[in-house]
Structures are given as structure tokens and as C-alpha cells.
Design an enzyme around this catalytic site. Structure first.
Site, PDB file in Angstrom:
ATOM      1  CB  CYS A 131       3.683  -6.172  28.824  1.00 17.20           C
ATOM      2  SG  CYS A 131       3.704  -4.709  29.846  1.00 17.20           S
ATOM      3  CB  CYS A 178       4.592 -10.909  34.494  1.00 25.62           C
ATOM      4  SG  CYS A 178       3.201 -10.327  33.536  1.00 25.62           S
ATOM      5  CG  ASP A 204      10.477  16.088  40.888  1.00 25.55           C
ATOM      6  OD1 ASP A 204      11.051  15.282  40.139  1.00 25.55           O
ATOM      7  OD2 ASP A 204       9.502  15.776  41.595  1.00 25.55           O
ATOM      8  CD  GLU A 214       3.691  21.465  36.543  1.00 20.06           C
ATOM      9  OE1 GLU A 214       4.586  20.899  37.187  1.00 20.06           O
ATOM     10  OE2 GLU A 214       3.343  21.118  35.393  1.00 20.06           O
ATOM     11  CB  CYS A 228       7.866  -5.536  34.434  1.00 17.90           C
ATOM     12  SG  CYS A 228       6.478  -4.802  35.289  1.00 17.90           S
ATOM     13  CB  CYS A 264      12.076  10.170  37.135  1.00 15.54           C
ATOM     14  SG  CYS A 264      11.721  11.330  35.813  1.00 15.54           S
TER      15      CYS A 264
HETATM   16  N1  SAH Z   1       7.426  17.688  41.843  1.00 16.98           N
HETATM   17  C1  SAH Z   1       6.200  17.113  41.385  1.00 16.98           C
HETATM   18  C2  SAH Z   1       6.147  16.890  39.877  1.00 16.98           C
HETATM   19  C3  SAH Z   1       7.305  16.193  39.238  1.00 16.98           C
HETATM   20  S1  SAH Z   1       7.036  15.601  37.591  1.00 16.98           S
HETATM   21  C4  SAH Z   1       5.891  15.833  42.132  1.00 16.98           C
HETATM   22  O1  SAH Z   1       6.749  15.260  42.804  1.00 16.98           O
HETATM   23  O2  SAH Z   1       4.745  15.364  42.053  1.00 16.98           O
HETATM   24  C5  SAH Z   1       7.637  16.897  36.621  1.00 16.98           C
HETATM   25  C6  SAH Z   1       6.668  18.053  36.465  1.00 16.98           C
HETATM   26  O3  SAH Z   1       7.313  19.020  35.621  1.00 16.98           O
HETATM   27  C7  SAH Z   1       5.333  17.734  35.798  1.00 16.98           C
HETATM   28  O4  SAH Z   1       4.290  18.197  36.618  1.00 16.98           O
HETATM   29  C8  SAH Z   1       5.371  18.508  34.467  1.00 16.98           C
HETATM   30  O5  SAH Z   1       4.098  19.012  34.079  1.00 16.98           O
HETATM   31  C9  SAH Z   1       6.327  19.626  34.803  1.00 16.98           C
HETATM   32  N2  SAH Z   1       7.066  20.247  33.685  1.00 16.98           N
HETATM   33  C10 SAH Z   1       7.515  19.658  32.549  1.00 16.98           C
HETATM   34  N3  SAH Z   1       8.229  20.536  31.818  1.00 16.98           N
HETATM   35  C11 SAH Z   1       8.234  21.711  32.507  1.00 16.98           C
HETATM   36  C12 SAH Z   1       8.806  22.988  32.276  1.00 16.98           C
HETATM   37  N4  SAH Z   1       9.526  23.238  31.185  1.00 16.98           N
HETATM   38  N5  SAH Z   1       8.625  23.950  33.196  1.00 16.98           N
HETATM   39  C13 SAH Z   1       7.894  23.721  34.324  1.00 16.98           C
HETATM   40  N6  SAH Z   1       7.321  22.518  34.601  1.00 16.98           N
HETATM   41  C14 SAH Z   1       7.488  21.520  33.700  1.00 16.98           C
END
Ligand code: SAH
Length: 421
Positions: A48, A42, A348, A300, A51, A375
Site C-alpha cells: 500500500c 499491517c 494554511d 480560498e 503508512c 502540512c
Molecule cells: N485552512 C483550511 C484549509 C487548508 S488546506 C483547513 O484547515 O481546513 C489548503 C486549502 O488551500 C485548500 O482548501 C485548497 O483548496 C486551498 N488552495 C490551494 N491553492 C490555493 C491558492 N493558490 N489560493 C487560495 N487557496 C488555495
């Protein structure tokens, strides 16, 4: 052929051997053995910085990521081969642009140069949605005729700070968010008309107001200028509403692969009680409920995402599912002291990973199965180490998925269950 390319070619012949001998993992380390010609990079890849793996072919990128995960996590169990994308381009369904007016009055839109707040001008990007990029360019071209200024971070003056475009790839619903430094938007109706004339497929336009000197793109307050203020998308056969500030996975093609693995690892037999922690708009829990979970409870922190999750459960005709706005650690602490114990916990967390409050409560709760979607392999390994050292959980499977081609990021799904002895 120049010496430079000759060297590259010769090195490429030994690439598999050299890949095996790579001790330190950096994309530059792979550079000298890459098969990718510089002309294929790129043009703004260095400036940037988004990437980081642009200097590698896609196959080499996957090897790099596999090696990265193995290096950090193979002490826990064998790493499954990473699942890459068939077409690793234009996968981002969410695109953000920053704006800058140069000394001669020309408006530039693009991304921040890595580690700085200098805007690198780009009209299109290999990983971003093509329609989103076109909308951003069109907005930029409209600005002068509406006398809309761009926000200057040094002086705190000016109007337009950022643009955010989100598109539901399965529904083609498109949201345009204009992030402004002040609430007053004099020509808003005509501006909305002008952009809709060019892009009649835009389904909603939102003005988000961010008056603060902050690195955060979005501010607290917003006004709907057109449409209903959200978009919908479909993943794994379920419909999801997404608000401007709610988290939604940015690569829907690979998200279906990722969630598919998470559901497979959970091995739902029907009627289990499932927790979906860090649930965002409720995607994983809702898909688990569709796959037979008896009862799903989600937690959440982001209030907008929780509101979306509640609507999403209804939209998918699910009654056995509840969502709470809570810190995941505190939520786990509460649930772990209740008598009814969940069977499966999905977690997650964001890049920072989980925390000890969460992990200690998880150990106390002792569900049969834990599915950790991560992630960030660095915080994943930290959290797995803690769980393995402080409980009888064992890591059974680790599946890397390439959610972010051309970047150095890598996602993993991990299956844990209690060992029998
Ligand atoms: N499982 C979802 C979101 C994953 S991203 C999906 O796959 O789309 C991680 C998420 O954790 C985000 O929505 C963020 O707002 C939330 N988050 C961050 N810190 C947190 C906490 N201490 N307690 C609860 N949720 C949290």
C-alpha cells in the site's frame, strides 16, 4: 527466538543512543532499531505504501517526526515537543477506495499500490474510519446484483471508478460519494435503497461524474441521489458544512489540537482584523471570530469550499466575517495595497506551500502576527527562509502536531512576529 528477532532486541537496547546518532532520516533507518515486531505490521503495509512508518512503534514515529522537523527548522527556533494522538488508529474521517475487476470477474476494492495504479484489495485499514470501510465493502458486494461494472483505467470503459465516504465524527452524519465514469446510472434508486437498508445512518449520497482519463478522483459534475449533498461536523465548538469537493482536515481529534495552537499563537485580544488565507470551508477564521476577532476576511480558491465557508459563518451566527474566492497570492496583493491593515494573518497552504506573490504582499502588509499552519516541513522551511531573509519577521514558536499517525507526514503551526529592532 530467531536470530532476526534477537538482533532486533539487542539493537532496541541502544535505541535512544542510536536515534540520536541517526544522520540520514528515513523510516528504514529506524527499522533496524525499532521495537515493533513484524507480526504487528499491517499485512499490506509494503504494497500500500500509505503508512510509511508502520515499521516503527508509535513512540518511535513521534521521535522520527520530531527529528525531521528539527533537522529542517531548528535554525529558526527551538522546536516544541510534537503532540501525538492518544489513540492513533482509525482517525481518518474521509476514506477513498478504488475498484478493479480481475480476470475471473471478482471485484476488488482498496487502495492503489504505492506509485502504481494497481489496486491492493483491503476490507479494513488501521487508520481509516471503521464505518466508512464497512460501507465500501457493502457497496462492492452490491455491485454484481445491480450489474454495475468497475471502471477500467486502460480502456476507459466501465462505470464505478471510486467511492468516497466522509463522516462527521461529532455528528455521525455520513456522506457516500459514488464516482462514476458516465452520468447514466440506470438502477440508481434501487441501489440507493439497498445501501440505505444496510446503513440507515448514511445522511447523503452523491453521484460524482468523472469521465476523463485523469489521476484526479473527483470530476466537475455531480448529482445528489439522496439527502442534502453535504455533511456537517463540529470542531472547537463551531459547526461546519462540508461538501464533497471541499477540503476538510481528515483527523478531527488532532485538528482541534492544531487549531487550538493556532488560536493560542494568534493571542487574540478582541477587535483585531484577521485574514484567513487558504481558508477551505472557513474553519480557522470562524474559530478566530468566536475567540473575539473583530473582523475576519477569508480567501480560498475552491468555489465549493467558499460557498461552504459563507454558510458556515451564518450557521455560527457570525456577521463580522467575509469570504472570497481568490488565489491567496492575488488576494494578499490586493489587501496589501488597501489602507486598512490586518493585525493577524493565518496562512494554511497546501503541500506546495505558499508563493512569492503571497509572501511579498505579506511583508508589505506587515501584520503584527503571522500564524503559518503547514502540512509540509520542506515547503515550510523554504517559505520561512524567504520571510526571514526579506523582512524583519522572526520565527517565535514552532509546534509540530501529529495529524497523520503511521504516515511520514507531519503538520506544524508556526508563530511569527516582527522583531523590534
Ligand atoms: N485552512 C483550511 C484549509 C487548508 S488546506 C483547513 O484547515 O481546513 C489548503 C486549502 O488551500 C485548500 O482548501 C485548497 O483548496 C486551498 N488552495 C490551494 N491553492 C490555493 C491558492 N493558490 N489560493 C487560495 N487557496 C488555495
Amino acid at each position: 527466538m530467531s536470530n532476526h528477532y534477537q538482533k532486533r532486541r539487542n539493537a532496541a537496547h541502544n535505541s535512544s543512543k542510536q536515534l540520536d546518532n541517526t544522520n540520514t532520516l528515513s523510516p528504514d533507518n529506524f527499522q533496524s532499531i525499532s521495537n515493533k515486531a513484524e507480526k504487528e505490521y499491517c499485512p499490506v503495509y509494503k504494497k500500500c505504501g500509505g503508512c510509511q512508518l508502520q515499521n516503527l512503534t508509535y513512540d518511535e514515529q513521534l521521535k522520527f517526526k520530531q527529528r525531521k522537523v528539527e533537522k529542517l527548522l531548528k535554525k529558526h527556533c527551538k522546536i516544541e515537543p510534537i503532540i501525538g494522538m492518544k489513540n492513533p488508529y482509525h482517525y481518518r474521517n474521509k476514506v477513498q477506495a478504488a475498484f478493479y475487476t480481475n480476470k475471473s470477474g471478482k471485484i476488488i476494492s482498496g487502495v492503489y499500490q504505492s506509485g502504481t495504479h494497481h489496486v491492493v484489495g483491503i476490507d479494513s485499514c488501521q487508520i481509516e474510519d471503521i464505518i466508512a470501510d464497512k460501507i465500501i465493502v457493502a457497496v462492492r458486494k452490491l455491485l454484481p446484483s445491480f450489474k454495475m461494472t468497475t471502471y477500467n483505467e486502460d480502456t476507459g470503459k466501465g462505470f464505478l471508478r471510486h467511492i468516497l465516504v466522509k463522516r462527521g465524527f461529532a455528528t455521525n452524519q455520513i456522506m457516500l460519494v459514488l464516482v462514476t465514469g458516465s452520468p447514466v446510472f440506470p438502477s440508481k434508486n434501487n441501489f440507493v435503497k439497498a445501501i440505505l437498508k444496510q446503513f440507515p445512518d448514511i445522511t447523503t449520497i452523491v453521484q460524482n461524474i468523472n469521465p476523463y482519463r485523469t489521476n484526479l478522483v473527483l470530476g466537475e459534475n455531480q448529482k445528489i441521489l439522496y439527502g442534502n449533498g453535504y455533511i456537517e461536523d463540529i470542531l472547537c465548538g463551531c459547526k461546519f458544512r462540508i461538501s464533497p469537493k471541499s477540503f476538510y482536515q481528515i483527523n478531527p481529534v488532532q485538528t482541534e489540537v492544531l487549531y487550538g495552537k493556532a488560536i493560542e499563537f494568534a493571542n487574540l485580544r478582541g477587535n483585531e482584523t484577521v485574514l484567513d488565507t487558504y481558508c477551505g470551508i472557513g474553519t480557522i477564521g470562524i474559530i478566530a471570530a468566536k475567540h473575539g476577532a473583530g473582523k475576519v476576511i477569508g480567501a480560498e480558491l475552491n468555489g465549493d469550499a467558499v460557498r461552504d465557508a459563507i454558510v458556515n459563518a451564518k450557521a455560527n451566527n457570525l456577521k463580522n466575517i467575509r469570504f472570497f474566492k481568490a488565489d491567496a497570492g492575488e488576494f494578499m496583493q490586493e489587501v496589501s495595497s488597501e489602507s486598512e491593515k490586518p493585525d493577524i494573518v493565518f496562512m494554511d497552504p497546501p503541500r506546495a506551500g505558499s508563493d512569492q506573490k503571497f509572501l511579498n504582499s505579506l511583508i508589505k502588509m506587515s501584520p503584527k502576527t503571522v500564524v503559518y499552519v503547514s502540512c509540509n516541513p520542506d515547503t515550510l522551511t523554504r517559505d520561512l527562509d524567504y520571510l526571514v531573509q526579506n523582512s524583519n519577521y522572526k520565527v517565535q514558536k514552532i509546534q509540530p502536531v501529529d495529524m497523520f499517525p503511521h504516515t511520514a507526514h507531519v503538520e506544524c503551526v508556526v508563530l511569527m512576529s516582527r522583531s523590534e529592532e
